[in-house]
Design a protein around this motif. Structure first.
Motif, PDB file in Angstrom:
ATOM      1  N   TYR A  94      -5.352  -7.035  -3.322  1.00  0.00           N
ATOM      2  CA  TYR A  94      -5.953  -5.721  -3.555  1.00  0.00           C
ATOM      3  C   TYR A  94      -4.933  -4.706  -4.010  1.00  0.00           C
ATOM      4  O   TYR A  94      -3.820  -4.474  -3.274  1.00  0.00           O
ATOM      5  CB  TYR A  94      -6.326  -4.901  -2.370  1.00  0.00           C
ATOM      6  N   CYS A  95      -5.109  -4.188  -5.425  1.00  0.00           N
ATOM      7  CA  CYS A  95      -4.206  -3.315  -5.853  1.00  0.00           C
ATOM      8  C   CYS A  95      -4.448  -1.946  -5.518  1.00  0.00           C
ATOM      9  O   CYS A  95      -5.731  -1.588  -5.620  1.00  0.00           O
ATOM     10  CB  CYS A  95      -4.101  -3.261  -7.429  1.00  0.00           C
ATOM     11  N   THR A  96      -3.439  -1.107  -4.821  1.00  0.00           N
ATOM     12  CA  THR A  96      -3.661   0.166  -4.151  1.00  0.00           C
ATOM     13  C   THR A  96      -3.425   0.996  -5.429  1.00  0.00           C
ATOM     14  O   THR A  96      -4.043   2.309  -5.311  1.00  0.00           O
ATOM     15  CB  THR A  96      -2.689   0.356  -3.200  1.00  0.00           C
ATOM     16  N   LYS A 135      -2.498  -6.327   0.438  1.00  0.00           N
ATOM     17  CA  LYS A 135      -2.682  -5.044  -0.214  1.00  0.00           C
ATOM     18  C   LYS A 135      -1.324  -4.938  -0.749  1.00  0.00           C
ATOM     19  O   LYS A 135      -0.209  -4.911  -0.068  1.00  0.00           O
ATOM     20  CB  LYS A 135      -2.969  -4.048   0.689  1.00  0.00           C
ATOM     21  N   GLY A 136      -1.092  -4.380  -2.060  1.00  0.00           N
ATOM     22  CA  GLY A 136      -0.032  -3.950  -2.694  1.00  0.00           C
ATOM     23  C   GLY A 136      -0.099  -3.630  -4.134  1.00  0.00           C
ATOM     24  O   GLY A 136      -1.133  -3.030  -4.443  1.00  0.00           O
ATOM     25  N   SER A 137       0.772  -3.738  -5.168  1.00  0.00           N
ATOM     26  CA  SER A 137       0.588  -3.310  -6.326  1.00  0.00           C
ATOM     27  C   SER A 137       0.985  -4.355  -7.201  1.00  0.00           C
ATOM     28  O   SER A 137       2.141  -4.930  -7.039  1.00  0.00           O
ATOM     29  CB  SER A 137       1.314  -1.821  -6.674  1.00  0.00           C
TER      30      SER A 137
END
Lengths: 141, 141
Positions: A94-96, A135-137
């Motif tokens: 999941y891209c924040t 979760k991260g980018s």
DNA sequence: GTGGTTGCAAACCCTTTGCACGGCA
DNA sequence: TGCCGTGCAAAGGGTTTGCAACCAC
């Protein structure tokens, strides 16, 4: 993930579902989408070839596909649902910073978790499925 | 998880947020809720003591709390949002038979995953948080 | 005092539903 | 042909928004 129309047709009839152009188009749209489309994405994609499809129909078809385990819903913290055509166990990135959700398939991780929970039973709870949300980018281009 | 009103008051002012009765009541409701309440659950809980609170206010306060990292949204496949007052890293048990979502805190699992991803970087993606969703069912009583 | 908060109600938007028509088996 | 599936439009329900009144600082 690219299935031919013939393969999609088979998936539907194997489940005892009638093969309709709408169902073919919706499954095809989900399979062709690299990302995890929302209902709106699917409708937009399909309208190029099939301008008369009704939004209600798309939601009904999606529900049918989920009931028949041809599609999964993706858990998000947003208020729109997303759909996923991959059925084998997999995880999500999941891209924040954006709304991108990418699949993450990692059998070694699956094995690790399977072993871990084999030795760490949770009292009163029977695990069917273990899904990891990362979760991260993504790196900026 | 039980914080005194005084502690909740501090959490708010540490973030530079004005301390209002509504915010205190909403945070208190989330902390007191064993489960992961929906906005509706929160409203219902609060109305016992504070009958005049508006639904719109609850949503606005929740958004503020999330922005200030006092509360998290819980990812679900349902169409209502749920909220979580636990901030430290933790996982969730999703019951497929009911709508129950329980917290699952397991530092050994956290360590295992931290080690794993230290040695298995994902190209182009920087991990901030790893959350495990355990889907299954609770034992019947 | 004054700028951030709240209450209220209407608007929004995604999703669901009901029903008559249409098309797959 | 029979019945499931579709289109359409309206209803539904959770969430958001706009604005005036309020109140915490």
């Amino acid at each position: 993930m690219n299935f031919s129309i013939e393969e999609i047709r088979n998936k539907l009839s194997e489940k005892g579902l009638k093969v309709t152009p709408q169902r073919l188009a919706i499954l095809d749209a989900i399979y062709r989408s690299g990302d995890h489309p929302t209902a709106e994405n699917i409708i937009e994609y399909i309208r190029h070839r099939n301008p008369n499809i009704a939004a209600g129909t798309v939601y009904k078809v999606l529900e049918t596909l989920i009931e028949n385990k041809l599609v999964k819903k993706v858990y998000t913290d947003k208020d729109v649902m997303r759909y996923d055509g991959i059925l084998e166990n997999h995880h999500h990135l999941y891209c924040t910073d954006s709304d991108i959700i990418k699949d993450y398939i990692d059998e070694e991780l699956d094995d690790l978790l399977r072993d871990y929970f084999k030795n760490h039973k949770i009292k009163g709870f029977n695990i069917n499925e273990v899904v990891v949300q990362l979760k991260g980018s993504f790196d900026k281009p």
